[in-house]
Every structure is written in structure tokens, then in C-alpha cells.
Scaffold this motif. Structure first.
Motif, PDB file in Angstrom:
ATOM      1  N   ALA A  43      18.700 -15.447 -12.020  1.00  0.00           N
ATOM      2  CA  ALA A  43      18.686 -13.997 -12.229  1.00  0.00           C
ATOM      3  C   ALA A  43      18.148 -13.282 -10.993  1.00  0.00           C
ATOM      4  CB  ALA A  43      17.836 -13.658 -13.454  1.00  0.00           C
ATOM      5  N   ILE A  44      17.081 -13.811 -10.406  1.00  0.00           N
ATOM      6  CA  ILE A  44      16.537 -13.215  -9.180  1.00  0.00           C
ATOM      7  C   ILE A  44      17.561 -13.279  -8.059  1.00  0.00           C
ATOM      8  CG2 ILE A  44      14.745 -13.440  -7.424  1.00  0.00           C
ATOM      9  CD1 ILE A  44      12.874 -14.445  -9.585  1.00  0.00           C
ATOM     10  N   LEU A  45      18.229 -14.422  -7.923  1.00  0.00           N
ATOM     11  CA  LEU A  45      19.252 -14.572  -6.887  1.00  0.00           C
ATOM     12  C   LEU A  45      20.381 -13.562  -7.069  1.00  0.00           C
ATOM     13  CD1 LEU A  45      20.458 -16.208  -4.522  1.00  0.00           C
ATOM     14  CD2 LEU A  45      21.475 -17.734  -6.224  1.00  0.00           C
ATOM     15  N   GLY A  46      20.807 -13.363  -8.307  1.00  0.00           N
ATOM     16  CA  GLY A  46      21.887 -12.408  -8.561  1.00  0.00           C
ATOM     17  C   GLY A  46      21.492 -10.982  -8.202  1.00  0.00           C
ATOM     18  N   VAL A  47      20.276 -10.592  -8.567  1.00  0.00           N
ATOM     19  CA  VAL A  47      19.814  -9.237  -8.269  1.00  0.00           C
ATOM     20  C   VAL A  47      19.709  -9.015  -6.770  1.00  0.00           C
ATOM     21  CG1 VAL A  47      17.823  -7.693  -8.408  1.00  0.00           C
ATOM     22  CG2 VAL A  47      18.634  -8.847 -10.449  1.00  0.00           C
ATOM     23  N   ILE A  48      19.100  -9.953  -6.048  1.00  0.00           N
ATOM     24  CA  ILE A  48      18.924  -9.789  -4.604  1.00  0.00           C
ATOM     25  C   ILE A  48      20.285  -9.756  -3.902  1.00  0.00           C
ATOM     26  CG2 ILE A  48      17.959 -10.820  -2.524  1.00  0.00           C
ATOM     27  CD1 ILE A  48      15.941  -9.576  -4.442  1.00  0.00           C
ATOM     28  N   GLU A  74      17.687   1.038  -3.532  1.00  0.00           N
ATOM     29  CA  GLU A  74      16.304   0.614  -3.697  1.00  0.00           C
ATOM     30  C   GLU A  74      16.285  -0.842  -4.129  1.00  0.00           C
ATOM     31  OE1 GLU A  74      14.424   2.863  -6.748  1.00  0.00           O
ATOM     32  OE2 GLU A  74      15.973   2.460  -8.237  1.00  0.00           O
ATOM     33  N   GLY A  75      15.110  -1.433  -4.119  1.00  0.00           N
ATOM     34  CA  GLY A  75      14.959  -2.832  -4.499  1.00  0.00           C
ATOM     35  C   GLY A  75      14.557  -3.692  -3.313  1.00  0.00           C
ATOM     36  N   LEU A  76      14.035  -4.882  -3.600  1.00  0.00           N
ATOM     37  CA  LEU A  76      13.612  -5.785  -2.537  1.00  0.00           C
ATOM     38  C   LEU A  76      14.786  -6.249  -1.693  1.00  0.00           C
ATOM     39  CD1 LEU A  76      10.980  -7.959  -4.453  1.00  0.00           C
ATOM     40  CD2 LEU A  76      10.535  -6.281  -2.653  1.00  0.00           C
ATOM     41  N   GLY A  77      15.941  -6.465  -2.319  1.00  0.00           N
ATOM     42  CA  GLY A  77      17.124  -6.863  -1.550  1.00  0.00           C
ATOM     43  C   GLY A  77      17.541  -5.789  -0.572  1.00  0.00           C
ATOM     44  N   HIS A  78      17.468  -4.540  -1.012  1.00  0.00           N
ATOM     45  CA  HIS A  78      17.779  -3.419  -0.110  1.00  0.00           C
ATOM     46  C   HIS A  78      16.796  -3.388   1.054  1.00  0.00           C
ATOM     47  CE1 HIS A  78      18.849   0.608   1.215  1.00  0.00           C
ATOM     48  NE2 HIS A  78      17.583   0.956   1.117  1.00  0.00           N
ATOM     49  N   GLY A  91       0.791  -1.221   0.000  1.00  0.00           N
ATOM     50  CA  GLY A  91       0.000   0.000   0.000  1.00  0.00           C
ATOM     51  C   GLY A  91       0.824   1.273   0.000  1.00  0.00           C
ATOM     52  N   SER A  92       2.160   1.139  -0.036  1.00  0.00           N
ATOM     53  CA  SER A  92       3.028   2.316   0.003  1.00  0.00           C
ATOM     54  C   SER A  92       3.742   2.505  -1.328  1.00  0.00           C
ATOM     55  CB  SER A  92       4.072   2.162   1.122  1.00  0.00           C
ATOM     56  OG  SER A  92       4.943   1.086   0.848  1.00  0.00           O
ATOM     57  N   ALA A  93       4.044   3.754  -1.632  1.00  0.00           N
ATOM     58  CA  ALA A  93       4.759   4.055  -2.874  1.00  0.00           C
ATOM     59  C   ALA A  93       6.176   3.512  -2.836  1.00  0.00           C
ATOM     60  CB  ALA A  93       4.769   5.570  -3.105  1.00  0.00           C
ATOM     61  N   SER A  94       6.830   3.580  -1.666  1.00  0.00           N
ATOM     62  CA  SER A  94       8.203   3.078  -1.564  1.00  0.00           C
ATOM     63  C   SER A  94       8.263   1.562  -1.766  1.00  0.00           C
ATOM     64  CB  SER A  94       8.784   3.446  -0.195  1.00  0.00           C
ATOM     65  OG  SER A  94       8.010   2.867   0.854  1.00  0.00           O
ATOM     66  N   GLY A  95       7.237   0.840  -1.260  1.00  0.00           N
ATOM     67  CA  GLY A  95       7.210  -0.607  -1.457  1.00  0.00           C
ATOM     68  C   GLY A  95       7.120  -0.973  -2.921  1.00  0.00           C
ATOM     69  N   TRP A  96       6.244  -0.315  -3.653  1.00  0.00           N
ATOM     70  CA  TRP A  96       6.118  -0.597  -5.081  1.00  0.00           C
ATOM     71  C   TRP A  96       7.334  -0.119  -5.861  1.00  0.00           C
ATOM     72  CZ3 TRP A  96       3.201  -4.017  -7.191  1.00  0.00           C
ATOM     73  CH2 TRP A  96       1.999  -4.387  -6.586  1.00  0.00           C
ATOM     74  N   ALA A  97       7.992   0.926  -5.387  1.00  0.00           N
ATOM     75  CA  ALA A  97       9.232   1.372  -6.054  1.00  0.00           C
ATOM     76  C   ALA A  97      10.315   0.297  -5.924  1.00  0.00           C
ATOM     77  CB  ALA A  97       9.705   2.689  -5.432  1.00  0.00           C
ATOM     78  N   ASP A  98      10.410  -0.327  -4.745  1.00  0.00           N
ATOM     79  CA  ASP A  98      11.384  -1.411  -4.564  1.00  0.00           C
ATOM     80  C   ASP A  98      11.046  -2.605  -5.453  1.00  0.00           C
ATOM     81  OD1 ASP A  98      12.886  -0.031  -2.719  1.00  0.00           O
ATOM     82  OD2 ASP A  98      11.858  -0.870  -0.978  1.00  0.00           O
ATOM     83  N   ILE A  99       9.765  -2.962  -5.506  1.00  0.00           N
ATOM     84  CA  ILE A  99       9.352  -4.093  -6.350  1.00  0.00           C
ATOM     85  C   ILE A  99       9.637  -3.799  -7.815  1.00  0.00           C
ATOM     86  CG2 ILE A  99       7.370  -5.428  -7.138  1.00  0.00           C
ATOM     87  CD1 ILE A  99       6.146  -5.029  -4.343  1.00  0.00           C
ATOM     88  N   ARG A 100       9.306  -2.584  -8.249  1.00  0.00           N
ATOM     89  CA  ARG A 100       9.517  -2.212  -9.641  1.00  0.00           C
ATOM     90  C   ARG A 100      10.997  -2.243  -9.995  1.00  0.00           C
ATOM     91  NH1 ARG A 100       6.623   1.769  -9.499  1.00  0.00           N
ATOM     92  NH2 ARG A 100       8.148   3.368  -8.953  1.00  0.00           N
ATOM     93  N   ALA A 101      11.855  -1.737  -9.110  1.00  0.00           N
ATOM     94  CA  ALA A 101      13.293  -1.722  -9.378  1.00  0.00           C
ATOM     95  C   ALA A 101      13.832  -3.143  -9.527  1.00  0.00           C
ATOM     96  CB  ALA A 101      14.026  -0.989  -8.253  1.00  0.00           C
ATOM     97  N   THR A 102      13.425  -4.045  -8.637  1.00  0.00           N
ATOM     98  CA  THR A 102      13.907  -5.425  -8.713  1.00  0.00           C
ATOM     99  C   THR A 102      13.388  -6.127  -9.953  1.00  0.00           C
ATOM    100  OG1 THR A 102      14.057  -5.586  -6.304  1.00  0.00           O
ATOM    101  CG2 THR A 102      13.929  -7.645  -7.518  1.00  0.00           C
TER     102      THR A 102
END
Length: 287
Positions: free
Chosen positions: A213-218, A227-231, A75-86
Motif C-alpha cells: 500500500a505504501i509503495l502504491g501511494v508513493i 502533496e504527499g511524501l512522494g511529491h 518542523g514545518s507545516a508543509s512537511g507535516w501536511a505531506d506526511i499527513r496526506a500520505t
């Protein structure tokens, strides 16, 4: 006359048997789904009950708190920004890795001398832990998206290379010679031998390379990112915020399931269009 009379009866019997088999399959699938839901429900119930009295709540939180953190994240803009970046980094790195690995596999597989010279060097580079290269890429590309994309590209590239390279080497020589004897040209070999041979290895590499690829990004976002889910996962761990940590993990699992579902659908569609039946995939664990 008797045989002609029996034909409608046999047809009706076959229809009834086929209907029962289909119904049995659906019932079996429904039972599997129900059992899986029951296992998840029991696990969540035990988690809720044991968190605090048995397990340290600061480390494992509770399902109710995780659900609240997940709702807050989505529900937050920062949460979706992290998801979008990843998501952008995963898609870009995965796509580039697939293209790079396929081209390299086709090149070395089509020219045996180049393959014998360069394949050991590729194997040596593949032996380096991918996450160990993250600091090097950070020096080259900074803490922005390109360092994560490059790390995400490596895993799928090696998996795709080995599957395509070995697929070309295992191509049936007798079939190639038959096509050539019949007057077939390069495009005939490509259409009737090479593409059917490489279809299954190619899609096996896709399904194996996606999680890499997901593992490398995280992993790269853990090391250095803004930013990002790993962050977000790293920040939550440092703040001992277990609820947000588990919420981020749920998003990651969902992302992996969606990617795997899309690749599975693409795999079945492509093999069906090529007229190939599902068969055992080659082991693509070279990363």
C-alpha cells in the motif's frame, strides 16, 4: 522422606535454571541491539567521511546535512501536511484493499464453481503491473487523494484474496466432516474450523499488504500529485536536493516500521486470543 526433602531443592534448582535462561536471552538481545547500533554508526561514519572525497556530495549529501533537512521537514507545516496526506492515503487504501480482498476470497472460496470461473480472470488482472494502472486511475479520479487510495488498494486486495481463497481451499475436509457428523452447524464450522484455518493466512496477508500500500501511494504521488511524501521526494530529486531526499526516505522507512510493528502486535494478540501458536506463514507473494 528423602524424596520429600529433595523437592524444595529441585524447585530451587529449576528456578535458578529458568532465571539464568531468561538472563541469557536478555543478554543475547542486548548484544544484538548493540551490534546493530554499531553497524549503523559505522555506516554513518563512512558516509560522512567518504561524501565529497570519494562520493559526489550532490548525489549522496552527508548525514549531518540529512539530519538538518529532517529537522526542517518535521518542523514545518508543509512537511507535516505531506506526511499527513500520505498516511491518510495509505491507511484508506490498505483498509479498503483488505476488506475487498477478504470478501472476494471468501466468496470465491465458498463457491467452488465461481472460484473456477473467476480465479483465472483475477490472476490475469493481477499480472498487470500496479503502477501501470496509475494513469488510468488519474483519468478517472484526478490528481487528488482518491487516485492514490485506489492504487494503494490494489496490492493488499490481491494478497488478501489469494491467502483467503487458498486458505479456504486447503481447509481440512476431514475436520469439516467430523464437525458435521457431530451435529455442528454453519456457525460451529466457522468458529472451530474456518476462523482458526484462516487466521494465519489473514495476518500474513496484512503484513505483506502494508508495504504494498505504501509503495502504491508513493508511486502514484511520483506520477502526479500536489502533496504527499512522494511529491516531496520527486521535487527534491528534480532540484538535486539529496539531503531532503534522504530525509523523506527516513520518514518513509519509519512509517513502514510503525505499520509493520502494529500489524505484528495485532497478529500475536489475535493468535493468542484464538489459542493458536505462531506457525509458518504461507507465502503471500502474489502481488
Amino acid at each position: 522422606m528423602v524424596a520429600a526433602t529433595d523437592r524444595p531443592v529441585r524447585k530451587r534448582t529449576e528456578v535458578v535454571v529458568a532465571t539464568r535462561r531468561k538472563s541469557g536471552r536478555w543478554q543475547g538481545q542486548a548484544t544484538l541491539v548493540a551490534l546493530r547500533v554499531a553497524v549503523i554508526a559505522i555506516a554513518l561514519l563512512l558516509w560522512q567521511v567518504l561524501s565529497g572525497p570519494v562520493l559526489p556530495e550532490y548525489a549522496v549529501s552527508k548525514p549531518t546535512e540529512v539530519a538538518g533537512a529532517l529537522v526542517e521537514m518535521l518542523g514545518s507545516a508543509s512537511g507535516w501536511a505531506d506526511i499527513r496526506a500520505t498516511v491518510v492515503e495509505v491507511v484508506a487504501g490498505f483498509s479498503m484493499g483488505v476488506v475487498l480482498g477478504a470478501l472476494l476470497g471468501l466468496l470465491l472460496g465458498s463457491f467452488p464453481l465461481a472460484g473456477r470461473v473467476l480465479e483465472p480472470l483475477v490472476a490475469a488482472f493481477n499480472g498487470i503491473p500496479k503502477i501501470a494502472l496509475a494513469p488510468l486511475f488519474l483519468l478517472f479520479f484526478g490528481i487528488g487523494a482518491w487516485s492514490k487510495i485506489t492504487i494503494a488498494m490494489i496490492g493488499p486486495a490481491f494478497v488478501m484474496f489469494y491467502n483467503i481463497y487458498l486458505g479456504l481451499r486447503l481447509r481440512e475436509r476431514e475436520l469439516v466432516e467430523v464437525v458435521q457428523v457431530m451435529g455442528g452447524r454453519r456457525h460451529h464450522l466457522l468458529a472451530y474450523v474456518t476462523i482458526p484455518t484462516l487466521a494465519a493466512p489473514f495476518f500474513a496477508a496484512l503484513k505483506t499488504g502494508g508495504p504494498l500500500a505504501i509503495l502504491g501511494v508513493i508511486g502514484a504521488e511520483f506520477i502526479a500529485s500536489t502533496e504527499g511524501l512522494g511529491h516531496g521526494l520527486f521535487t527534491s530529486a528534480m532540484n538535486l536536493d539529496a539531503a531532503t531526499e534522504f530525509a523523506g526516505l527516513i520518514v518513509l522507512v519509519t512509517m513502514t516500521l510503525i505499520l509493520n510493528g502494529l500489524l505484528t502486535w495485532l497478529d500475536k494478540l489475535a493468535l493468542k486470543r484464538l489459542g493458536l501458536t505462531a506457525r509458518d506463514r504461507p507465502a503471500a507473494e502474489h502481488a
